[in-house]
Design a protein around this motif. Sequence first.
Motif, PDB file in Angstrom:
ATOM      1  N   VAL A 101      29.843 -48.606  -0.561  1.00  0.00           N
ATOM      2  CA  VAL A 101      29.548 -48.605  -1.994  1.00  0.00           C
ATOM      3  C   VAL A 101      29.207 -50.024  -2.424  1.00  0.00           C
ATOM      4  O   VAL A 101      29.670 -50.998  -1.822  1.00  0.00           O
ATOM      5  CB  VAL A 101      30.733 -48.080  -2.856  1.00  0.00           C
ATOM      6  CG1 VAL A 101      30.936 -46.598  -2.633  1.00  0.00           C
ATOM      7  CG2 VAL A 101      32.004 -48.871  -2.590  1.00  0.00           C
ATOM      8  N   ILE A 102      28.386 -50.125  -3.461  1.00  0.00           N
ATOM      9  CA  ILE A 102      28.005 -51.423  -4.014  1.00  0.00           C
ATOM     10  C   ILE A 102      28.625 -51.544  -5.399  1.00  0.00           C
ATOM     11  O   ILE A 102      28.405 -50.681  -6.256  1.00  0.00           O
ATOM     12  CB  ILE A 102      26.473 -51.559  -4.110  1.00  0.00           C
ATOM     13  CG1 ILE A 102      25.843 -51.455  -2.721  1.00  0.00           C
ATOM     14  CG2 ILE A 102      26.096 -52.883  -4.766  1.00  0.00           C
ATOM     15  CD1 ILE A 102      24.324 -51.399  -2.749  1.00  0.00           C
ATOM     16  N   ILE A 103      29.396 -52.591  -5.601  1.00  0.00           N
ATOM     17  CA  ILE A 103      30.008 -52.845  -6.909  1.00  0.00           C
ATOM     18  C   ILE A 103      29.222 -53.977  -7.560  1.00  0.00           C
ATOM     19  O   ILE A 103      29.278 -55.127  -7.129  1.00  0.00           O
ATOM     20  CB  ILE A 103      31.491 -53.243  -6.781  1.00  0.00           C
ATOM     21  CG1 ILE A 103      32.218 -52.362  -5.765  1.00  0.00           C
ATOM     22  CG2 ILE A 103      32.151 -53.201  -8.153  1.00  0.00           C
ATOM     23  CD1 ILE A 103      32.251 -50.896  -6.130  1.00  0.00           C
ATOM     24  N   GLY A 104      28.478 -53.634  -8.582  1.00  0.00           N
ATOM     25  CA  GLY A 104      27.590 -54.587  -9.234  1.00  0.00           C
ATOM     26  C   GLY A 104      26.157 -54.161  -9.007  1.00  0.00           C
ATOM     27  O   GLY A 104      25.611 -54.322  -7.910  1.00  0.00           O
ATOM     28  N   ALA A 105      25.531 -53.586 -10.027  1.00  0.00           N
ATOM     29  CA  ALA A 105      24.190 -53.008  -9.877  1.00  0.00           C
ATOM     30  C   ALA A 105      23.120 -53.875 -10.530  1.00  0.00           C
ATOM     31  O   ALA A 105      22.106 -53.362 -10.997  1.00  0.00           O
ATOM     32  CB  ALA A 105      24.160 -51.597 -10.472  1.00  0.00           C
ATOM     33  N   PHE A 129      28.136 -48.989  -8.520  1.00  0.00           N
ATOM     34  CA  PHE A 129      28.998 -49.012  -9.696  1.00  0.00           C
ATOM     35  C   PHE A 129      28.754 -50.275 -10.517  1.00  0.00           C
ATOM     36  O   PHE A 129      28.436 -51.332  -9.965  1.00  0.00           O
ATOM     37  CB  PHE A 129      30.472 -48.959  -9.271  1.00  0.00           C
ATOM     38  CG  PHE A 129      30.861 -47.681  -8.601  1.00  0.00           C
ATOM     39  CD1 PHE A 129      31.469 -46.660  -9.313  1.00  0.00           C
ATOM     40  CD2 PHE A 129      30.611 -47.484  -7.250  1.00  0.00           C
ATOM     41  CE1 PHE A 129      31.810 -45.469  -8.703  1.00  0.00           C
ATOM     42  CE2 PHE A 129      30.959 -46.298  -6.620  1.00  0.00           C
ATOM     43  CZ  PHE A 129      31.560 -45.288  -7.344  1.00  0.00           C
ATOM     44  N   ASP A 130      28.904 -50.129 -11.836  1.00  0.00           N
ATOM     45  CA  ASP A 130      28.743 -51.274 -12.721  1.00  0.00           C
ATOM     46  C   ASP A 130      29.494 -50.993 -14.019  1.00  0.00           C
ATOM     47  O   ASP A 130      29.853 -49.834 -14.308  1.00  0.00           O
ATOM     48  CB  ASP A 130      27.263 -51.528 -13.007  1.00  0.00           C
ATOM     49  CG  ASP A 130      26.993 -52.997 -13.343  1.00  0.00           C
ATOM     50  OD1 ASP A 130      26.463 -53.713 -12.486  1.00  0.00           O
ATOM     51  OD2 ASP A 130      27.350 -53.420 -14.468  1.00  0.00           O
ATOM     52  N   GLY A 147      29.900 -45.676 -13.634  1.00  0.00           N
ATOM     53  CA  GLY A 147      30.891 -46.574 -14.193  1.00  0.00           C
ATOM     54  C   GLY A 147      32.037 -46.743 -13.212  1.00  0.00           C
ATOM     55  O   GLY A 147      32.227 -45.920 -12.309  1.00  0.00           O
ATOM     56  N   VAL A 148      32.814 -47.819 -13.364  1.00  0.00           N
ATOM     57  CA  VAL A 148      33.874 -48.096 -12.392  1.00  0.00           C
ATOM     58  C   VAL A 148      35.140 -47.277 -12.617  1.00  0.00           C
ATOM     59  O   VAL A 148      36.065 -47.342 -11.806  1.00  0.00           O
ATOM     60  CB  VAL A 148      34.232 -49.607 -12.404  1.00  0.00           C
ATOM     61  CG1 VAL A 148      33.051 -50.453 -11.945  1.00  0.00           C
ATOM     62  CG2 VAL A 148      34.711 -50.039 -13.779  1.00  0.00           C
ATOM     63  N   ASP A 149      35.180 -46.478 -13.673  1.00  0.00           N
ATOM     64  CA  ASP A 149      36.402 -45.727 -13.970  1.00  0.00           C
ATOM     65  C   ASP A 149      36.771 -44.754 -12.864  1.00  0.00           C
ATOM     66  O   ASP A 149      37.962 -44.545 -12.575  1.00  0.00           O
ATOM     67  CB  ASP A 149      36.257 -44.969 -15.298  1.00  0.00           C
ATOM     68  CG  ASP A 149      36.234 -45.904 -16.498  1.00  0.00           C
ATOM     69  OD1 ASP A 149      36.649 -47.079 -16.330  1.00  0.00           O
ATOM     70  OD2 ASP A 149      35.791 -45.483 -17.582  1.00  0.00           O
TER      71      ASP A 149
END
Length: 244
Positions: A101-105, A129-130, A147-149
């Motif tokens: 997964v990539i966190i920060g789009a 996710f962002d 969303g990161v939720d």
Amino acid sequence: MNNKVAKEKKGVFPMEEREISRAVITRLPRYYRYLGELLEGGVERISSNELSVRMRVTASQIRQDLNNFGGFGQQGYGYNVKYLYTEIGKILGIDRQHNLVIIGAGNLGQAIANYANFEKRGFIIKGMFDINPRLIGLVVRGIEIRGVDDLEQFIEENDVQMAALTIPKTKAPEIADRLVDAGIKAIWNFAHVDLNVPDDVVVENVHLSESLMRLSYRVCSMQDQEEKKKAKEEKQEKGRERRF
């Protein structure tokens, strides 16, 4: 004599019984890349000397590196390119699938998602996710930005083992803690901050600015050497002129 003892007498040890240096591991992807190019060029076998010319690594270093994993070569024959390429791929683990997964789009995160070559290496981007509401809902190469939720639930449901962090350094430690708690075992960290994670979690830090500064140092060093050489030559030339 059992197989294990025989290997030890030959100086070949199973990987789990040896501590492979980081320098060797760093060179393995280069071997893999060059061998892939040889395969594409129709080369079936190559000697360590021939490979050293291409890679600008000594033949002795190549043999030492590969001997950490069993050697793979035959004296007088060299290396079977396809076999060595396959075996190094197994050592690197790219014969398996790794869900990511990539966190920060943002720009960097989207650039990573758009790099199709990762999939050829077994890295499957499962999600992005962002926290930016303007990005949530957009689709990048078929991947919806979320969303990161629901990050933890997504990781569990999609059997994700790895995460790329392309977020500001102020947010990275908090997100890293959530990733670890969710079961992530490897973090590709593009945030300019050192992460405090348990020993069983692997972090690969990618500092783009540091890489650029190393490049700056090298080019400036070469320029300084050229200037010193030029100044020395000019001094010698003036000395010759005074003698005449």
